[in-house]
Design a protein around this motif. Structure first.
Motif, PDB file in Angstrom:
ATOM      1  N   ARG A 159       1.312  -1.388  -0.089  1.00 26.41           N
ATOM      2  CA  ARG A 159      -0.228  -0.051   0.149  1.00 26.41           C
ATOM      3  C   ARG A 159       0.826   1.244  -0.156  1.00 26.41           C
ATOM      4  NH1 ARG A 159      -5.605  -0.904   0.358  1.00 26.41           N
ATOM      5  NH2 ARG A 159      -6.243  -3.201   0.944  1.00 26.41           N
ATOM      6  N   GLY A 160       0.272   2.237  -0.175  1.00 29.82           N
ATOM      7  CA  GLY A 160       1.143   3.514  -0.625  1.00 29.82           C
ATOM      8  C   GLY A 160       0.546   4.511  -0.506  1.00 29.82           C
ATOM      9  N   GLN A 161       1.216   5.071   1.358  1.00 31.07           N
ATOM     10  CA  GLN A 161       0.686   5.244   2.388  1.00 31.07           C
ATOM     11  C   GLN A 161       1.475   6.683   2.397  1.00 31.07           C
ATOM     12  OE1 GLN A 161       0.181   2.531   4.972  1.00 31.07           O
ATOM     13  NE2 GLN A 161      -2.158   1.582   4.186  1.00 31.07           N
ATOM     14  N   ALA A 162       2.171   7.054   2.754  1.00 29.94           N
ATOM     15  CA  ALA A 162       2.717   8.408   2.306  1.00 29.94           C
ATOM     16  C   ALA A 162       4.133   8.508   1.885  1.00 29.94           C
ATOM     17  CB  ALA A 162       3.626   8.736   4.123  1.00 29.94           C
ATOM     18  N   VAL A 163       4.383  10.251   1.698  1.00 29.69           N
ATOM     19  CA  VAL A 163       5.662   9.969   0.995  1.00 29.69           C
ATOM     20  C   VAL A 163       6.081  11.768   0.924  1.00 29.69           C
ATOM     21  CG1 VAL A 163       4.232  11.364  -1.043  1.00 29.69           C
ATOM     22  CG2 VAL A 163       6.457  10.781  -1.731  1.00 29.69           C
ATOM     23  N   ASP A 164       7.386  12.345   0.490  1.00 29.07           N
ATOM     24  CA  ASP A 164       8.228  13.015   1.125  1.00 29.07           C
ATOM     25  C   ASP A 164       8.936  13.495   0.245  1.00 29.07           C
ATOM     26  OD1 ASP A 164      10.577  14.739   2.057  1.00 29.07           O
ATOM     27  OD2 ASP A 164       8.584  15.169   3.654  1.00 29.07           O
ATOM     28  N   ALA A 165       9.118  14.459  -0.532  1.00 29.28           N
ATOM     29  CA  ALA A 165      10.140  14.949  -1.623  1.00 29.28           C
ATOM     30  C   ALA A 165      10.914  16.250  -1.238  1.00 29.28           C
ATOM     31  CB  ALA A 165       8.971  15.683  -2.352  1.00 29.28           C
TER      32      ALA A 165
END
Length: 724
Positions: free
Chosen positions: A396-402
């Motif tokens: 599952r894709g639940q958080a991202v930081d760029a």
């Protein structure tokens, strides 16, 4: 004849020398006319005599020269009878008098015009009108009266206009005209009209207090060519609600799709903004393009509040940004969307592999923020096959930081029990740089991810049925390591948001279960130990939800929802709580409240928060009540203490310490060698999976939408706030 001559001679002799009276002998001094008698010689009748020479009757005399009768005299020059006199100049009989100027029988006067309230009660000009239905009205509820304008005179009367003029602290929205006899606010425009003698007209006056205390308005009637008749209508708001002195809206928009076709909904997750102030958010949508499955969508609202673009990912099965809470209450986690310094957006979500909707890939897309066009799209799973059909292969894709220059860090849960993952993906093409699995036990989901410039990453979520926070070092390199993981030991709860603050990390702890609580905490960045934890008004019938946290102007601002009397204990209100980021001391609190009655109740939760130099961006999820088709806005109120006086304090007395125990745990960390990326290509051609939906959604001011009776299911409320 003789007599006449005799008289003439006498007259001549009176003027000639040497003449004797009665002589008939010729005078030697005069010629002799032979053969003539003395009557033949020139006499006074032949020579010029007094009648020939100018005499008094010939020369100018008083009758010829200007005399009193010729020169201007009293009768010629202006005299009292010639110059304006009392009979010529305006006198009371010439100037307008009581019989000439308008009087009660000619134009309306105060005696001819009456304003009447309920029960035909006469309201004198300049008086104050008190009515029970306008006294003690709960804020955002309503009170309505009908006012009548009556011509009691014997001549027609022109009523030109009526107006409502709020008296401070009342505001314009609180008072409005409505159609007479209607309890709801129906737009009504008064038209000029002539009232016959004993004729009347009526208007409805609608009161919606937005705060407690007196909220009066002036009712002004203009009539008879400029005359006015004014009555002050008293209104008073009930309860103990004070408008916030700290928080106000700089921009506010409702984003929704009309609900006329069914249960259309837009459930928001995260919000971000670029340097120019343009705002972006992701949403889960129902019954937009797919009548059977949820889809994930991405939207841009320009800095001025206009709609930029909306894109919906419509694949064959479910796509969604999953809420890590047990109830799936909102449309994604607060870190399911991020933006980098170049303006590129990164969205993570779930992609279903089959109609069973039981096995998912973790989707990640890079999207151009100016156009909404994907640069690349990759689905990740723990297996070699592009479309996983085994649960152990699902992610599952639940958080991202760029925030790092060359890579994005993404995190989520695995379908394997007790396992979550962290991975680094190259920004340019979505290829994998590294991936790690972290296995603890029980339920494991990641709700929040924040990365520091030094390559330190903090993860928060739920593991082994309790909230956790973990720190990884070196995520900017090739071999990240786990520094610590702390379980916060509150069963069934989770960490929804994280923010780095100096040498600490702030955590939004969503305490669920038998005793819900809105909890914010600070942990040591070095060890994960709890520095402080605070709760605000525990309980509230499961309406307390801590959703996110941000650092703004040095303050720790926690967001979510609380159900607080006398606000809305049933639906709950969007909530902001500001604490000192270092000590946890109270700064201020504010609720976004729009009513609790059947016609205006709405469940409001702040899901996303993003600090910018232009203001604090907040994202609300709103679900109107069953009898509320189109009211989904309110105002920011100051939180209060549990007292009955007005004003009722700041809310600081409701802030209490919270016992939050951090227990170190030691999960298993290993390379996730089976982590695979599979490109997919959403396009904007037919058939399309990346759909342009700008033409079917509405992005507008909530007040205007309310007046249009716009209807929606679950919708987004987007605000840029000014914090004083």
């Amino acid at each position: 004849m003789r007599v006449r001559t005799s008289v003439g001679l006498a007259v001549f002799c009176a003027f000639a020398a040497g003449c004797s009276d009665g002589a008939t002998t010729p005078d030697a001094s005069t010629p002799v006319d032979t053969g003539n008698t003395p009557q033949d010689v020139p006499v006074a009748t032949d020579v010029p005599v007094a009648t020939d020479v100018p005499v008094a009757t010939d020369v100018p005399v008083a009758t010829d020269v200007p005399v009193a009768t010729d020169v201007p005299m009293a009768t010629d020059v202006p005299r009292p009878t010639d110059v304006p006199m009392a009979t010529d100049v305006p006198r009371p009989t010439d100037v307008p008098m009581a019989t000439d100027v308008p009087v009660a029988t000619d134009v309306p006067t105060a005696a001819a015009l009456q304003v009447r309230g309920m029960g035909a009660r006469v309201l004198a000009d300049g008086s104050t009108y008190n009515e029970t239905v306008l006294d003690g009205v709960p804020p955002w509820s309503m009170g309505v009266v009908t006012l009548s304008i009556v011509n009691t005179g014997s001549s027609p009367m022109m009523v030109e206009s009526v107006a409502l003029e709020p008296v401070a602290p009342a505001e314009a929205h609180e008072w409005a005209f409505t159609q007479p006899g209607r309890t709801s606010r129906v737009p009504f425009t008064f038209m000029p009209q002539m009232l016959a003698p004993n004729g009347s007209t009526s208007v409805g006056v609608h009161f919606i207090p937005i705060a407690s205390g007196p909220r009066p308005v002036r009712f002004i009637v203009r009539y008879g060519g400029g005359r006015t008749y004014t009555v002050t209508v008293a209104g008073r708001g009930r309860d103990n609600l004070t408008l916030s002195p700290v928080v106000s809206n700089a921009m506010e928009r409702v984003f929704a799709r009309s609900n006329v076709a069914g249960s259309n909904s837009a459930e928001p997750g995260a919000v971000v903004a670029d340097a120019a102030g343009n705002m972006y958010f992701n949403i889960n949508v129902n019954q937009w393009s797919d009548r059977f499955n949820r889809n994930v969508a991405l939207a841009r609202v320009n800095a001025n509040g206009s709609l930029g673009w909306v894109r919906e990912l419509n694949e064959q099965y479910i796509q969604e940004a999953r809420d890590i809470g047990n109830n799936g209450e909102v449309g994604g986690n607060p870190d399911s969307l991020d933006i980098d310094s170049s303006g590129s957006l990164y969205l993570t979500f779930d992609r279903s592999s089959s109609s069973a909707n039981s096995v998912f890939q973790a989707g990640l897309m890079r999207v151009d923020s100016a156009t909404g066009t994907p640069a690349w799209s990759v689905g990740f799973n723990a297996g070699a096959v592009p479309v996983p059909n085994l649960v152990r292969e699902g992610l599952r894709g639940q958080a991202v930081d760029a925030s790092l220059n060359d890579r994005v860090i993404m995190a989520g849960s695995a379908e394997v029990s007790g396992q979550f993952y962290v991975a680094a993906v190259r920004k340019t093409d979505g290829t994998i740089l590294w991936a790690r699995s972290i296995t603890h036990t029980g339920t494991a989901r990641v709700g929040s991810l924040v990365v520091g410039a030094d390559g330190t990453a903090f993860l928060g979520g739920i593991s082994n049925n309790a909230p956790f926070v973990a720190r990884l070092n070196g995520v900017n390199g090739d071999a990240p390591t786990l520094a610590w993981m702390q379980s916060l030991a509150v069963f069934g709860s989770n960490v929804r948001g994280l923010a780095i603050s100096g040498d600490g990390v702030l955590a939004a702890v969503n305490v669920r279960g038998a005793s819900t609580a809105f909890v914010g905490a600070r942990l040591s960045a070095a060890t994960g130990a709890v520095v402080w934890a605070r709760t605000w008004q525990a309980g509230n019938a499961d309406r307390n939800n801590t959703m996110n946290v941000a650092v703004y102007n040095g303050q720790a601002i926690f967001t979510g929802r609380v159900g607080l009397a006398p606000f809305d204990p049933s639906g709950g209100d969007g909530f902001l709580m500001s604490l000192n980021a270092t000590t946890g001391a109270w700064n201020w609190g504010s609720l976004y409240y729009g009513g609790r009655g059947a016609e205006e109740i709405v469940s409001d939760t702040i899901t996303g928060v993003f600090p910018t130099s232009q203001g604090l961006i907040v994202l609300h999820q709103q679900t109107p009540g069953g009898l509320n088709p189109h009211h989904f806005w309110g105002r920011w109120y100051q939180t209060n203490d549990d007292v009955m006086t007005l004003p009722g304090g700041t809310g600081s007395m409701r802030l209490m310490p919270y016992t939050l125990t951090a227990t170190p745990v030691t999960p298993t960390v290993a390379p996730l060698t089976a982590f695979r990326g599979h490109s997919f290509s959403p396009t904007m051609t037919t058939p399309s999976s990346w759909l342009d939906q700008a033409s079917v959604v509405t992005c507008d001011e909530p007040v205007r939408l309310e007046s249009m009776s716009f209807q929606a299911g679950t919708q987004v409320l987007l605000q840029r706030l000014t914090i004083r």
